[in-house]
Design an enzyme around this catalytic site. Sequence first.
Site, PDB file in Angstrom:
ATOM      1  N   GLY A 182    -115.683 -25.809 -53.238  1.00  0.00           N
ATOM      2  CA  GLY A 182    -115.381 -25.829 -54.670  1.00  0.00           C
ATOM      3  C   GLY A 182    -113.959 -26.278 -54.953  1.00  0.00           C
ATOM      4  O   GLY A 182    -113.529 -27.349 -54.522  1.00  0.00           O
ATOM      5  N   GLY A 417    -109.915 -65.460 -53.895  1.00  0.00           N
ATOM      6  CA  GLY A 417    -109.413 -64.311 -54.651  1.00  0.00           C
ATOM      7  C   GLY A 417    -108.710 -63.319 -53.751  1.00  0.00           C
ATOM      8  O   GLY A 417    -107.727 -62.675 -54.145  1.00  0.00           O
ATOM      9  N   ALA A 418    -109.192 -63.211 -52.501  1.00  0.00           N
ATOM     10  CA  ALA A 418    -108.579 -62.243 -51.581  1.00  0.00           C
ATOM     11  C   ALA A 418    -107.127 -62.612 -51.322  1.00  0.00           C
ATOM     12  O   ALA A 418    -106.262 -61.738 -51.176  1.00  0.00           O
ATOM     13  CB  ALA A 418    -109.367 -62.183 -50.287  1.00  0.00           C
TER      14      ALA A 418
HETATM   15  C1  LIG Z   1    -113.571 -24.053 -58.928  1.00  0.00           C
HETATM   16  C2  LIG Z   1    -115.009 -23.719 -58.693  1.00  0.00           C
HETATM   17  C3  LIG Z   1    -115.283 -23.149 -57.341  1.00  0.00           C
HETATM   18  O1  LIG Z   1    -114.409 -22.988 -56.533  1.00  0.00           O
HETATM   19  S1  LIG Z   1    -116.903 -22.757 -57.043  1.00  0.00           S
HETATM   20  C4  LIG Z   1    -116.942 -22.400 -55.334  1.00  0.00           C
HETATM   21  C5  LIG Z   1    -117.296 -20.985 -55.030  1.00  0.00           C
HETATM   22  N1  LIG Z   1    -117.373 -20.804 -53.622  1.00  0.00           N
HETATM   23  C6  LIG Z   1    -118.487 -21.012 -52.891  1.00  0.00           C
HETATM   24  O2  LIG Z   1    -119.538 -21.383 -53.351  1.00  0.00           O
HETATM   25  C7  LIG Z   1    -118.380 -20.731 -51.421  1.00  0.00           C
HETATM   26  C8  LIG Z   1    -119.122 -19.480 -51.033  1.00  0.00           C
HETATM   27  N2  LIG Z   1    -118.862 -19.150 -49.664  1.00  0.00           N
HETATM   28  C9  LIG Z   1    -119.414 -19.825 -48.627  1.00  0.00           C
HETATM   29  O3  LIG Z   1    -120.219 -20.747 -48.785  1.00  0.00           O
HETATM   30  C10 LIG Z   1    -119.037 -19.357 -47.268  1.00  0.00           C
HETATM   31  O4  LIG Z   1    -118.446 -18.080 -47.360  1.00  0.00           O
HETATM   32  C11 LIG Z   1    -118.064 -20.324 -46.558  1.00  0.00           C
HETATM   33  C12 LIG Z   1    -116.884 -20.686 -47.442  1.00  0.00           C
HETATM   34  C13 LIG Z   1    -118.819 -21.604 -46.153  1.00  0.00           C
HETATM   35  C14 LIG Z   1    -117.499 -19.636 -45.297  1.00  0.00           C
HETATM   36  O5  LIG Z   1    -118.562 -19.205 -44.504  1.00  0.00           O
HETATM   37  P1  LIG Z   1    -118.276 -18.253 -43.243  1.00  0.00           P
HETATM   38  O6  LIG Z   1    -117.228 -18.862 -42.372  1.00  0.00           O
HETATM   39  O7  LIG Z   1    -119.579 -17.973 -42.607  1.00  0.00           O
HETATM   40  O8  LIG Z   1    -117.623 -16.924 -43.828  1.00  0.00           O
HETATM   41  P2  LIG Z   1    -118.339 -15.784 -44.659  1.00  0.00           P
HETATM   42  O9  LIG Z   1    -119.423 -16.316 -45.498  1.00  0.00           O
HETATM   43  O10 LIG Z   1    -118.676 -14.665 -43.721  1.00  0.00           O
HETATM   44  O11 LIG Z   1    -117.140 -15.309 -45.620  1.00  0.00           O
HETATM   45  C15 LIG Z   1    -116.019 -14.568 -45.126  1.00  0.00           C
HETATM   46  C16 LIG Z   1    -115.696 -13.480 -46.135  1.00  0.00           C
HETATM   47  O12 LIG Z   1    -115.296 -14.142 -47.335  1.00  0.00           O
HETATM   48  C17 LIG Z   1    -116.096 -13.651 -48.432  1.00  0.00           C
HETATM   49  N3  LIG Z   1    -116.280 -14.788 -49.345  1.00  0.00           N
HETATM   50  C18 LIG Z   1    -116.741 -15.998 -49.086  1.00  0.00           C
HETATM   51  N4  LIG Z   1    -116.761 -16.751 -50.147  1.00  0.00           N
HETATM   52  C19 LIG Z   1    -116.275 -15.984 -51.152  1.00  0.00           C
HETATM   53  C20 LIG Z   1    -116.013 -16.201 -52.540  1.00  0.00           C
HETATM   54  N5  LIG Z   1    -116.217 -17.412 -53.091  1.00  0.00           N
HETATM   55  N6  LIG Z   1    -115.542 -15.205 -53.279  1.00  0.00           N
HETATM   56  C21 LIG Z   1    -115.275 -14.004 -52.727  1.00  0.00           C
HETATM   57  N7  LIG Z   1    -115.479 -13.741 -51.413  1.00  0.00           N
HETATM   58  C22 LIG Z   1    -115.965 -14.728 -50.642  1.00  0.00           C
HETATM   59  C23 LIG Z   1    -117.395 -13.231 -47.798  1.00  0.00           C
HETATM   60  O13 LIG Z   1    -118.038 -12.325 -48.632  1.00  0.00           O
HETATM   61  C24 LIG Z   1    -116.862 -12.620 -46.516  1.00  0.00           C
HETATM   62  O14 LIG Z   1    -116.332 -11.362 -46.836  1.00  0.00           O
HETATM   63  P3  LIG Z   1    -116.423 -10.131 -45.785  1.00  0.00           P
HETATM   64  O15 LIG Z   1    -115.598 -10.555 -44.629  1.00  0.00           O
HETATM   65  O16 LIG Z   1    -117.869  -9.988 -45.430  1.00  0.00           O
HETATM   66  O17 LIG Z   1    -115.861  -8.969 -46.541  1.00  0.00           O
END
Ligand SMILES: CCC(=O)SCCNC(=O)CCNC(=O)[C@H](O)C(C)(C)COP(=O)(O)OP(=O)(O)OC[C@H]1O[C@@H](n2cnc3c(N)ncnc32)[C@H](O)[C@@H]1OP(=O)(O)O
Length: 527
Positions: A182, A417-418
């Site tokens: 995101g 042109g290039a």
């Molecule tokens: C401006 C608009 C935006 O930014 S919209 C984007 C919102 N974010 C997302 O959709 C991403 C959601 N998260 C994911 O897809 C995965 O967590 C990603 C980033 C790929 C990482 O995966 P992975 O390495 O397996 O880690 P995980 O899922 O175990 O996460 C680690 C801890 O972090 C947390 N976490 C994750 N994403 C969020 C989030 N967006 N907001 C709050 N907390 C988040 C997880 O819950 C996890 O927490 P915990 O360690 O279990 O306490």
Amino acid sequence: MTVVDETQGEPTDARGRVAELHALREEALRGPSDRATEAQHAKGKLTARERIELLLDPGSFHEVEQLRRHRATGFGLENKKPYTDGVITGWGTVEGRTVFLYAHDFRIFGGALGEAHATKIHKIMDMAIAAGAPLVSLNDGAGARIQEGVSALAGYGGIFQRNTRASGVIPQISVMLGPCAGGAAYSPALTDFVFMVRETSQMFITGPDVVKAVTGEEISQNGLGGADVHAEISGVAHFAYDDEETCIAEVRYLLSMLPSNNRENPPAHPSEDPADRRSDVLLDLVPADGNRPYDMAKVIEELVDDGDYLEVHERWARNIICALARLDGQVVGIVANQPQTLAGVLDIEASEKAARFVQMCDAFNIPIVTLLDVPGFLPGVDQEHGGIIRHGAKLLYAYCNATVPRISLILRKAYGGAYIVMDSQSIGADLTYAWPTNEIAVMGAEGAANVIFRRQIADAEDPEAMRARMVKEYKAELMHPYYAAERGLVDDVIDPAETREVLIASLAMLRTKHADLPSRKHGNPPQ
Ligand SMILES: CCC(=O)SCCNC(=O)CCNC(=O)[C@H](O)C(C)(C)COP(=O)(O)OP(=O)(O)OC[C@H]1O[C@@H](n2cnc3c(N)ncnc32)[C@H](O)[C@@H]1OP(=O)(O)O
């Protein structure tokens, strides 16, 4: 000695307060838990503080808002309020020059951004802009913190606005060091350079789970947005490395080539490499036959100080090379066709890559040296339907708008042109040179003969013999550098062996160049 107030259980004298401060600092520095640190290391990733140590000169880091905590409630957040709120912000030095940074701590909420986390980043960005110093982000975060809803989204808005306002004012470098989703992917896209690490860093708008739910496609995190995807296919990443240590060392190298802000020149590094060093080897590196490929990277290596250069977007749009290097100690941006890939033709991706690079060089007072060996734009339905006209126009626009010193050199051929687009004299190059082997024309001799001598060839008793004669005539008449030299369209035809000396002398003369564009709010470049 710490004096404890019996009623409150709190230290009451100054020494007690200081001890308390150190305890709080220690807690902030330690992070959430040893287990979380081990998990980070087990994924092949460093912690945020370990990364900062690699980036900055030893002992130079000054942290800001180390004791910041969020004030959010709901979803159990009120019971989980770690110091730093998952992002470390501050400033330090790289080779003695000030650099601001922020570094996500993935161990805290997966580095996800809430309101406090966001305003820490806003503050450090404002400080970097005010101080006129580069901003480096060490990204390892999951985007907007879901539990903080619209406050988190608004936090990203504030970052995007500052990224855009800072664009062309201070260098902004994004280093991707974990799964960045995101907003954590959008913000880097607004910055000047994106670095990634293979296997451990990814960038995507939505992760594999959302992709599967929406489109049914199944793909891994790396397959969706890993370093190789973005460095070779999408062009989102400018650099990709195998490990964090190498990646961060290269960030330091890049910083050594950039000015601190748009009012300064890039730092000069005196070189032992003689300015008048001859390069007789260039005649062997570049075959005279215009159809034979060669590696333009070797030409660049021969020309620049000590053979050192940093190629930007090395693995994307390889038919054009964009690189930062030094000539007699002064930083230059080099744009060069690469005849060993697609004959060095200009296509959609090559135009986009070079346009962004030219724009970056112009923003940061980096003179541009363009090395031409270009057969033209790539013809084809895909290119036309893909919008080669507007993408090619981006490169034209970037060059026409650039007020930094601009020197172009035509090595072998420059057609149509290039030729005009790649910093010809007619679009404002300050100095243009050609090697004696050079051909500038609207198109190659065979193509030209088929168009302008079509009738003579068709009516001839021996059309092939007539075509060969016409091709020869066309070449003799038009396809040599003296045709352009006689018309003042190149400033000089030079001995290839003297190229380094000529470029260095020209850049020295242009160092005091000053050019203004007409007053306007901003241009409206092709997109
Ligand atoms: C401006 C608009 C935006 O930014 S919209 C984007 C919102 N974010 C997302 O959709 C991403 C959601 N998260 C994911 O897809 C995965 O967590 C990603 C980033 C790929 C990482 O995966 P992975 O390495 O397996 O880690 P995980 O899922 O175990 O996460 C680690 C801890 O972090 C947390 N976490 C994750 N994403 C969020 C989030 N967006 N907001 C709050 N907390 C988040 C997880 O819950 C996890 O927490 P915990 O360690 O279990 O306490």
